[in-house]
Scaffold this motif. Structure first.
Motif, short mmCIF file in Angstrom:
data_model
loop_
_atom_site.label_atom_id
_atom_site.label_comp_id
_atom_site.label_asym_id
_atom_site.label_seq_id
_atom_site.Cartn_x
_atom_site.Cartn_y
_atom_site.Cartn_z
N ARG A 1 -6.26 6.72 9.45
CA ARG A 1 -5.96 6.70 7.92
C ARG A 1 -6.26 5.49 7.06
O ARG A 1 -5.08 5.43 6.05
N THR A 2 -6.97 4.71 7.49
CA THR A 2 -6.94 3.17 7.06
C THR A 2 -7.82 3.22 5.83
O THR A 2 -8.42 4.21 5.40
N LEU A 3 -7.72 2.35 4.96
CA LEU A 3 -8.33 2.11 3.70
C LEU A 3 -9.77 2.11 3.88
O LEU A 3 -10.27 1.34 4.96
N PRO A 4 -10.57 2.51 3.09
CA PRO A 4 -12.07 2.34 3.12
C PRO A 4 -12.59 1.01 3.35
O PRO A 4 -12.12 0.20 2.84
N GLY A 5 -13.30 0.62 4.60
CA GLY A 5 -13.79 -0.50 4.89
C GLY A 5 -13.30 -1.26 6.02
O GLY A 5 -13.50 -2.20 6.76
N VAL A 6 -12.00 -0.70 6.58
CA VAL A 6 -11.29 -1.46 7.44
C VAL A 6 -11.64 -1.04 8.69
O VAL A 6 -12.05 -1.94 9.72
N MET A 7 -12.21 0.18 8.95
CA MET A 7 -12.91 0.62 10.21
C MET A 7 -14.55 0.89 10.07
O MET A 7 -15.23 0.92 11.02
N GLY A 8 -14.88 0.89 8.71
CA GLY A 8 -16.36 1.12 8.20
C GLY A 8 -16.89 2.50 8.37
O GLY A 8 -18.23 2.47 8.69
N LEU B 1 -12.57 11.64 -10.56
CA LEU B 1 -11.91 10.77 -9.99
C LEU B 1 -11.76 10.66 -8.58
O LEU B 1 -11.89 11.67 -7.92
N ILE B 2 -11.95 9.75 -7.90
CA ILE B 2 -11.91 9.34 -6.39
C ILE B 2 -10.80 8.52 -6.08
O ILE B 2 -11.02 7.42 -6.54
N PHE B 3 -9.74 8.99 -5.53
CA PHE B 3 -8.54 7.98 -5.12
C PHE B 3 -8.47 7.84 -3.79
O PHE B 3 -8.84 8.80 -2.72
N ILE B 4 -8.26 6.60 -3.22
CA ILE B 4 -7.92 6.57 -1.75
C ILE B 4 -6.34 6.77 -1.69
O ILE B 4 -5.45 6.23 -2.43
N GLU B 5 -6.41 7.43 -0.50
CA GLU B 5 -4.83 7.59 -0.20
C GLU B 5 -4.91 7.42 1.33
O GLU B 5 -5.15 8.12 2.26
N GLY B 6 -4.04 6.20 1.61
CA GLY B 6 -4.26 5.66 2.95
C GLY B 6 -3.20 4.65 3.55
O GLY B 6 -2.49 4.51 2.52
N SER B 7 -3.31 4.32 4.57
CA SER B 7 -2.25 3.44 5.11
C SER B 7 -2.57 1.92 4.80
O SER B 7 -3.75 1.81 5.21
N ILE B 8 -1.76 1.31 4.12
CA ILE B 8 -1.98 -0.15 3.62
C ILE B 8 -1.59 -1.06 4.70
O ILE B 8 -0.36 -1.20 4.71
N GLY B 9 -2.39 -1.77 5.32
CA GLY B 9 -1.98 -2.91 6.27
C GLY B 9 -1.86 -4.31 5.31
O GLY B 9 -0.61 -4.43 4.61
N ASN B 10 -3.02 -5.18 5.38
CA ASN B 10 -2.82 -6.38 4.65
C ASN B 10 -3.40 -6.06 3.24
O ASN B 10 -4.58 -6.15 3.05
N ALA B 11 -2.36 -5.68 2.35
CA ALA B 11 -2.59 -5.31 0.88
C ALA B 11 -3.74 -6.30 0.10
O ALA B 11 -4.77 -5.78 -0.45
N SER B 12 -3.57 -7.64 0.04
CA SER B 12 -4.35 -8.55 -0.48
C SER B 12 -5.80 -8.61 -0.18
O SER B 12 -6.62 -8.97 -0.98
N VAL B 13 -5.86 -8.05 1.17
CA VAL B 13 -7.33 -8.07 1.53
C VAL B 13 -7.82 -6.64 1.46
O VAL B 13 -9.09 -6.59 1.15
N ILE C 1 -6.99 -4.13 -0.10
CA ILE C 1 -7.22 -3.09 -1.34
C ILE C 1 -8.69 -3.57 -2.03
O ILE C 1 -9.39 -2.63 -2.57
N PRO C 2 -8.91 -4.88 -2.35
CA PRO C 2 -10.10 -5.45 -2.92
C PRO C 2 -11.18 -4.90 -2.31
O PRO C 2 -12.23 -4.75 -2.56
N GLY C 3 -10.99 -5.19 -0.97
CA GLY C 3 -12.07 -4.60 -0.02
C GLY C 3 -12.37 -3.37 0.14
O GLY C 3 -13.45 -2.73 -0.04
N ALA C 4 -11.50 -2.48 -0.16
CA ALA C 4 -11.77 -0.96 -0.28
C ALA C 4 -12.40 -0.51 -1.42
O ALA C 4 -13.38 0.47 -1.55
N TYR C 5 -12.04 -1.32 -2.76
CA TYR C 5 -12.86 -1.09 -3.95
C TYR C 5 -14.48 -1.38 -3.80
O TYR C 5 -15.28 -0.64 -4.07
N GLU C 6 -14.64 -2.72 -3.25
CA GLU C 6 -15.82 -3.04 -2.95
C GLU C 6 -16.73 -2.13 -2.07
O GLU C 6 -17.76 -1.67 -2.12
N TYR C 7 -16.03 -1.88 -1.08
CA TYR C 7 -16.67 -0.87 -0.03
C TYR C 7 -16.94 0.46 -0.78
O TYR C 7 -18.10 0.84 -0.53
N LEU C 8 -16.12 1.04 -1.46
CA LEU C 8 -16.48 2.50 -1.84
C LEU C 8 -17.48 2.43 -3.17
O LEU C 8 -18.34 3.20 -3.27
N SER C 9 -17.38 1.14 -3.75
CA SER C 9 -18.39 0.85 -4.81
C SER C 9 -19.83 0.75 -4.31
O SER C 9 -20.68 1.55 -4.83
#
Length: 290
Positions: free
Chosen positions: A232-239, A257-269, A271-279
């Motif tokens: 349940r990681t954020l999109p882009g963590v496992m690919g 709307l498309i919302f991410i609902e997952g476990s957040i590890g290193n938020a500063s990396v 969260i922006p990575g998930a936005y970029e990956y899903l986009s």
């Protein structure tokens, strides 16, 4: 001078966040259920919408004083609190033999009233513990009773201009409504504009459901959630590749709307990575029809 491992990690984390320029193309569609504690990081990463919990922000157990403080916090947040989840606590049953309808509707009225005041547009109805039914309980009766209750909840949603989105959960989380197909059937039978279907792609993947179930739910979908399958990681963590599901959403002309609902590890990396990956995945799917 030797730098510690943590110093190096911190440096590259800062570099990643400071150099990230979010693509605004999907800013009005993508959100993250990270809570207001991650508001600044989410906004810097490209998000304009964030999700919070009913329990923390809107529930009757939140005092009027605390609710008013929540309103002020939401007003000053960079990301708009558009969605709240964790609708019903486990001790308020919404399915099965122990439902007390008056209690359910009183609780829902209070939550939805506050949601209307706060400008929250959508409440996710997952609440796996609340909707558990005992082993051997009559499934047809559970469905009929639940549909009748949800019609009344939908009416409350209309009263306060809030949409309720029924979430397909997985079999490890609840015993009732454990597929998108079964959730879609409930929403279809409730037949109320303020009671819609939440396409949770994470749960679909966990249950091995085909994207075709999204196509079969055309006209019912009001919301979508996503996270990676294994942890349940954020999109882009496992690919993980969500494009087959995004294609199905495109095919039913879903532009909500498309919302991410997952476990957040290193938020500063992450969260922006998930936005970029899903986009990028959404853009790839959109480009296929051009």
């Amino acid at each position: 001078m030797r730098l510690s491992y943590l110093t190096v990690v911190a440096f590259f984390t800062l570099l990643t966040v400071s150099s990230f320029v979010p693509d605004k193309q999907y800013a009005q569609r993508l959100g993250i259920m990270s809570g207001l504690g991650q508001d600044s990081i989410a906004h810097a990463g490209g998000f304009t919408m964030i999700g919070e919990s009913v329990r923390k922000m809107l529930a009757p157990g939140v005092s009027d004083e605390a609710f008013n403080a929540n309103l002020k916090q939401m007003k000053t947040a960079r990301c708009k609190v558009t969605v709240c989840n964790l609708f019903f606590p486990g001790n308020i049953k919404i399915a099965g033999p122990d439902v007390v309808e008056a209690r359910v509707l009183s609780y829902a009225d209070s939550v939805l009233s506050r949601a209307g005041q706060a400008g929250v547009k959508l409440i996710v109805l997952g609440s796996g513990g609340s909707r558990n039914i005992p082993a051997g309980y009559d499934l047809a009766k559970a469905q009929t009773d639940f549909i009748a209750l949800c019609k009344k909840i939908g009416q409350l949603g209309a009263k306060y201009k809030v949409v309720i989105a029924l979430e397909n959960l997985e079999t490890t989380e609840t015993t009732f409504i454990t597929s998108l197909k079964s959730a879609a059937d409930i929403v279809r039978r409730v037949n109320h504009p303020n009671f819609r279907l939440n396409v949770d792609i994470f749960h679909m993947m966990r249950e091995g459901e085909s994207p075709d179930e999204i196509r079969a739910a055309k006209g019912l979908v009001g919301y979508c959630e996503v996270a990676e399958k294994e942890k349940r990681t954020l999109p882009g963590v496992m690919g993980d590749d969500f494009k087959p599901y995004f294609r199905a959403l495109r095919d039913i002309n879903y532009k909500g709307l498309i919302f991410i609902e997952g476990s957040i590890g290193n938020a500063s990396v992450e969260i922006p990575g998930a936005y970029e990956y899903l986009s990028a995945q959404l853009a790839a799917v959109d480009a296929e029809k051009r």
